[in-house]
Enzyme design. Structure first.
Site, PDB file in Angstrom:
ATOM      1  NE  ARG A 245      -3.595  -2.352   2.471  1.00  0.00           N
ATOM      2  CZ  ARG A 245      -4.523  -2.626   3.397  1.00  0.00           C
ATOM      3  NH1 ARG A 245      -4.720  -1.778   4.394  1.00  0.00           N
ATOM      4  NH2 ARG A 245      -5.223  -3.727   3.314  1.00  0.00           N
TER       5      ARG A 245
ATOM      6  NE  ARG B 206      -0.773   4.795   9.205  1.00  0.00           N
ATOM      7  CZ  ARG B 206      -2.073   4.512   9.169  1.00  0.00           C
ATOM      8  NH1 ARG B 206      -2.627   4.131   8.042  1.00  0.00           N
ATOM      9  NH2 ARG B 206      -2.808   4.626  10.254  1.00  0.00           N
TER      10      ARG B 206
ATOM     11  CD  GLU C 275      -8.187  -1.120  10.816  1.00  0.00           C
ATOM     12  OE1 GLU C 275      -8.214   0.126  10.827  1.00  0.00           O
ATOM     13  OE2 GLU C 275      -8.337  -1.798   9.794  1.00  0.00           O
TER      14      GLU C 275
ATOM     15  CB  SER D 200     -10.995  -4.137   8.619  1.00  0.00           C
ATOM     16  OG  SER D 200     -12.036  -3.244   8.371  1.00  0.00           O
TER      17      SER D 200
ATOM     18  NE  ARG E 182      -1.599  -1.807  11.623  1.00  0.00           N
ATOM     19  CZ  ARG E 182      -2.501  -0.896  11.285  1.00  0.00           C
ATOM     20  NH1 ARG E 182      -3.765  -1.011  11.715  1.00  0.00           N
ATOM     21  NH2 ARG E 182      -2.176   0.113  10.508  1.00  0.00           N
TER      22      ARG E 182
END
Length: 446
Positions: free
Chosen positions: A282, A297, A369, A372, A410
């Site tokens: 990403r 991230r 988070e 999801s 994560r």
RNA sequence: GGAGAGGUGGCCGAGCGGCUGAAGGCAGCUGCCUGCUAAGCAGUUGUAGGGGUAAAACUCUACCGGGGGUUCGAAUCCCCCCCUCUCCGCCA
């Protein structure tokens, strides 16, 4: 080999398929007010006047072209008959060439209008499900449940970056030399831990939860990206392969969901449940300054994904199950977390309903988070043309769902931060030890 | 990279300028028959988009990998592209 040809946003695979959108175009035509209010709850406004004029223009052009075609076809059949009888057809063939030319120009115009309509509709997000809380941003996301107790530390808990670097298992400096910011390099027990997590998650979902493991390509064609909703709107978030019509996947959702594009699934086989490990790529455009350091991230990270194909009747039950399957990873690892329901303003483009799982990070002192889980209802199925055939009936669009189960980087962060010890070591959760050669504790130099 | 073969409906597989949306088979559906988890017989069943209807019926258009061309008319002829398979080469 011509890889450079840009794939059409409107054609999937080899087929030209231009009339599948987020929702039934008829529904939009007949219930514009409903669509408008439901989109407004996501802070999206649509220009319904533009839609109406394009839609009407298109239909007018179609009507005219099609009636000309009908006449032409009828005459052609007549000619065929006359020719067969050996008669001259010259007289009735008069003017057909002109009709063909007229048809050609009408068709061309209709195509132009069609593309404008596509451009309009492909940018409209999914409609939120009735149960989705109304709200404008993450602050309005209600907590659905909380699991586990954040551990009390007798010293200020460290962040994962510091823990990892001290242990010599995370090396952001060298990652930076290779690839710059937002990349990471794992060493020794760190690399082993990441690998163990991937295997642990896959084993849990296949053996215990009944998912079928898939190892898909990490690059896909643009049509696949359109299918799941990343394109055309979010091109700036994706890494594109230069000179090719291919993109690096931002999540396994893309290849795994599009696996069944242009297919009619057997109803008896539903729900289809897949789990896949892939790296995810990403650009993280627009997140400058956020989580710059560490694993939180990155431009590349590992994730184990869960994907389901279901009937419309069962998709919301399956969403709850999928969510629970993802939570199970954290429960088995013993990591405290909470589940929130995303409000209308915080949901992604393609989702009809989304739950986020947030894991407790002592180093940051907050929940972050880690998964999801969404139901996309028909949205992706329409774009990717994924259908199933009900017993004896006509094909219907399937519902697609997916969720992270979980983001590995994560999870590694959560393990380091939650199980850190005062002496700088980190206790390995029992469930992972079998994946790490029995290692119980990560110490410096391990 | 070189040489061949091929891409047709839910699936298999014919067709190779006109009445073919497409034979035949399988699968599905509907009857009949049969007293038993089977078989037989008959009928029926594509997708999408317009028009039409309260809803149907009905009707038109498009679709035989994709795009373009020839023709009054193309699944069928021509051109370009994509994909799959086989063989050779190369490579992990």
């Amino acid at each position: 080999m011509n890889r450079e040809k840009e794939g059409s946003f409107y054609g999937h695979g080899q087929r030209s398929r231009s009339r599948y959108y987020m929702l039934d175009i008829k529904y939009l035509r007949e219930n514009p007010a409903d669509v408008e209010t439901r989109l407004a709850s996501r802070a999206v406004s649509v220009d319904l006047r533009l839609f109406k004029s394009l839609d009407e223009k298109r239909r007018a052009l179609l009507t005219e072209a099609e009636s000309l075609k009908a006449r032409k076809n009828a005459v052609s059949i007549e000619i065929g008959k006359l020719k067969k009888e050996g008669k001259d057809a010259g007289t009735i063939a008069v003017g057909l060439q002109e009709a063909s030319d007229r048809i050609k120009s009408l068709d061309a115009e209709a195509l132009t209008v069609q593309k404008a309509l596509d451009d309009f509709l492909l940018y409209i997000p999914n409609l939120p499900h009735q149960s989705v809380p109304i709200g404008s941003d993450a602050n309005a996301n209600p907590v659905v449940r909380t699991w586990g107790e954040p551990k009390e530390f007798v010293y200020p808990p460290l962040e994962h970056t510091e823990i990892g670097e001290r242990l010599g298992i995370l090396d952001f400096e060298r990652a930076g030399k290779l690839s710059g910011a937002r990349f990471s390099l794992l060493k020794g027990a760190g690399a082993l831990l990441e690998r163990g997590l991937i295997n642990f998650m896959l084993d849990l979902h296949t053996a215990k939860h009944g998912y079928t493991e898939v190892l898909p390509p990490f690059m896909v064609k643009s049509s696949a990206m359109v299918g799941t909703g990343q394109l055309p709107k979010f091109a700036e978030d994706l890494f594109k392969i230069e000179g090719w019509d291919h993109y690096l996947i931002p999540t396994a959702e893309v290849p795994v969901t599009n696996m069944h594009c242009d297919e009619i699934l057997d109803e008896a086989a539903l729900p289809l449940c897949y789990t896949a490990y892939t790296p995810c790529f990403r650009k993280e455009a627009g997140s400058y300054g956020k989580d710059v350091k560490g694993l939180i991230r990155n431009h590349q990270f590992n994730k184990v994904e869960l994907v389901k194909f279901t009937t419309p009747e069962t998709s919301y039950d399956e969403l709850e199950k999928l969510l629970s399957n993802a939570e199970e990873v954290l429960r088995v690892l013993g990591l405290p977390y909470r589940v929130v329901s995303l409000c209308t303003g915080d949901m992604g483009f393609s989702a009809a309903k989304t739950y986020d799982i947030e894991v407790w990070l002592p180093g940051q002192g907050k929940y972050r988070e880690i998964s999801s889980c969404s139901n996309f209802e028909e949205f992706q199925a329409r774009r990717a043309n994924i259908r199933y055939r009900p017993k004896g009936g006509k094909p219907r669009f399937a519902h697609t769902l997916n969720g992270s189960g979980l983001a590995c980087g994560r999870t590694l962060v959560a393990i380091l931060e939650n199980f850190q010890q005062e002496d700088g070591s980190v206790i390995v959760p029992e469930a992972l030890r079998g994946y790490m050669g029995g290692l119980e504790r990560i110490r410096r130099g391990a």
